[in-house]
Design a protein around this motif. Structure first.
Motif, short mmCIF file in Angstrom:
data_model
loop_
_atom_site.label_atom_id
_atom_site.label_comp_id
_atom_site.label_asym_id
_atom_site.label_seq_id
_atom_site.Cartn_x
_atom_site.Cartn_y
_atom_site.Cartn_z
N MET A 111 0.84 -1.20 0.00
CA MET A 111 0.00 0.00 0.00
C MET A 111 0.87 1.25 0.00
N ILE A 112 1.91 1.25 0.82
CA ILE A 112 2.80 2.41 0.90
C ILE A 112 3.48 2.65 -0.44
N GLU A 126 -5.45 0.84 -10.14
CA GLU A 126 -6.88 0.61 -9.96
C GLU A 126 -7.12 -0.04 -8.59
N PRO A 127 -8.12 0.42 -7.84
CA PRO A 127 -8.40 -0.18 -6.53
C PRO A 127 -8.63 -1.69 -6.60
N GLY A 128 -9.32 -2.15 -7.65
CA GLY A 128 -9.57 -3.58 -7.78
C GLY A 128 -8.28 -4.38 -7.97
N LEU A 185 -10.57 -4.69 -0.51
CA LEU A 185 -9.50 -4.78 0.48
C LEU A 185 -8.62 -3.53 0.52
N SER A 186 -8.44 -2.87 -0.62
CA SER A 186 -7.60 -1.67 -0.62
C SER A 186 -8.22 -0.57 0.27
N ALA A 208 4.87 -4.88 -9.47
CA ALA A 208 4.89 -4.91 -10.92
C ALA A 208 3.58 -5.44 -11.50
N ALA A 209 2.97 -6.37 -10.79
CA ALA A 209 1.70 -6.95 -11.26
C ALA A 209 0.59 -5.91 -11.34
N VAL A 210 0.69 -4.85 -10.52
CA VAL A 210 -0.33 -3.79 -10.57
C VAL A 210 0.18 -2.55 -11.30
N GLY A 211 1.32 -2.69 -12.00
CA GLY A 211 1.79 -1.61 -12.86
C GLY A 211 2.81 -0.68 -12.24
#
Length: 201
Positions: free
Chosen positions: A8-9, A21-23, A90-91, A146-149
């Motif tokens: 998250m940080i 994206e939150p999802g 969850l985010s 990396a998976a979330v960009g």
């Protein structure tokens, strides 16, 4: 600190454009929780199914909540199913928890017609530790990010992860994120087609 909170940080610190994206972030956070539960020996994997170990309290509230929500009867829950179930919203849960713990603060924006605020990272030891973990290239955090960009594109196969169970979770999280992106693309195509019908094109 935990891997989900570190993620998250980093998601806020590195802040790609457009933002995560939150999802996507929620799915990655659910994967990060599983990795920490593996490290705490609160679970083990039987193939791609999550087998809970003896229940003991975990210091982090959200991670303890994750452990308490595990399916504790055979045939147990697959990693994929966990990611989709646990990852829902969850985010937002992590944002709220980190704000309550003083890791995030609300910064008011000036010069707008309406007073608004945005969440910003507080200068804290946890933030500094997460940054050190990130800049050191620690493979688990780097792969999830990396998976979330965020950062360089990596895969579970390219990560230097010796633990097969961790690699399984990373691969499942990557697959879930690709599945979510495919759903977004399909919906965008369907919406464009619907709009064209209304425009008579």
């Amino acid at each position: 600190m935990t891997t989900p909170r570190d993620l998250m940080i980093i998601a806020m610190e590195v802040a790609p454009r457009p933002p995560v994206e939150p999802g996507d972030l929620s799915l990655a956070l659910a994967g990060a929780e599983l990795i920490d539960l593996l490290a705490a020996e609160a679970i083990r994997l039987d193939g791609d199914h999550i087998v809970p170990a003896h229940r003991s309290a975990i210091a982090d509230r959200l991670l303890d909540e994750a452990a308490s929500s595990l399916v504790r009867e055979a045939p147990y829950e697959s990693v994929r199913d966990w990611l989709w179930r646990r990852g829902r919203g969850l985010s937002s849960a992590y944002l709220a928890a980190m704000e309550a713990d003083g890791q995030l603060t609300r910064q008011r924006r000036r010069g707008t017609l309406f007073r608004t605020s945005q969440m910003v990272l507080a200068d804290s030891p946890d933030r500094r530790l997460a940054t050190v973990r990130w800049t050191s290239g620690e493979p688990i955090l780097a792969t999830l990010a990396a998976a979330v960009g965020i950062g360089d594109k990596r895969t579970a196969d390219s990560a230097s992860v010796a633990d097969d169970a961790v690699a399984t979770v990373l691969a499942a999280a990557n697959d879930a994120l690709m599945e979510l992106e495919a759903v977004r693309q399909r919906r965008a195509i369907e919406k464009a087609a619907f709009d064209n019908i209304w425009r008579g094109e």
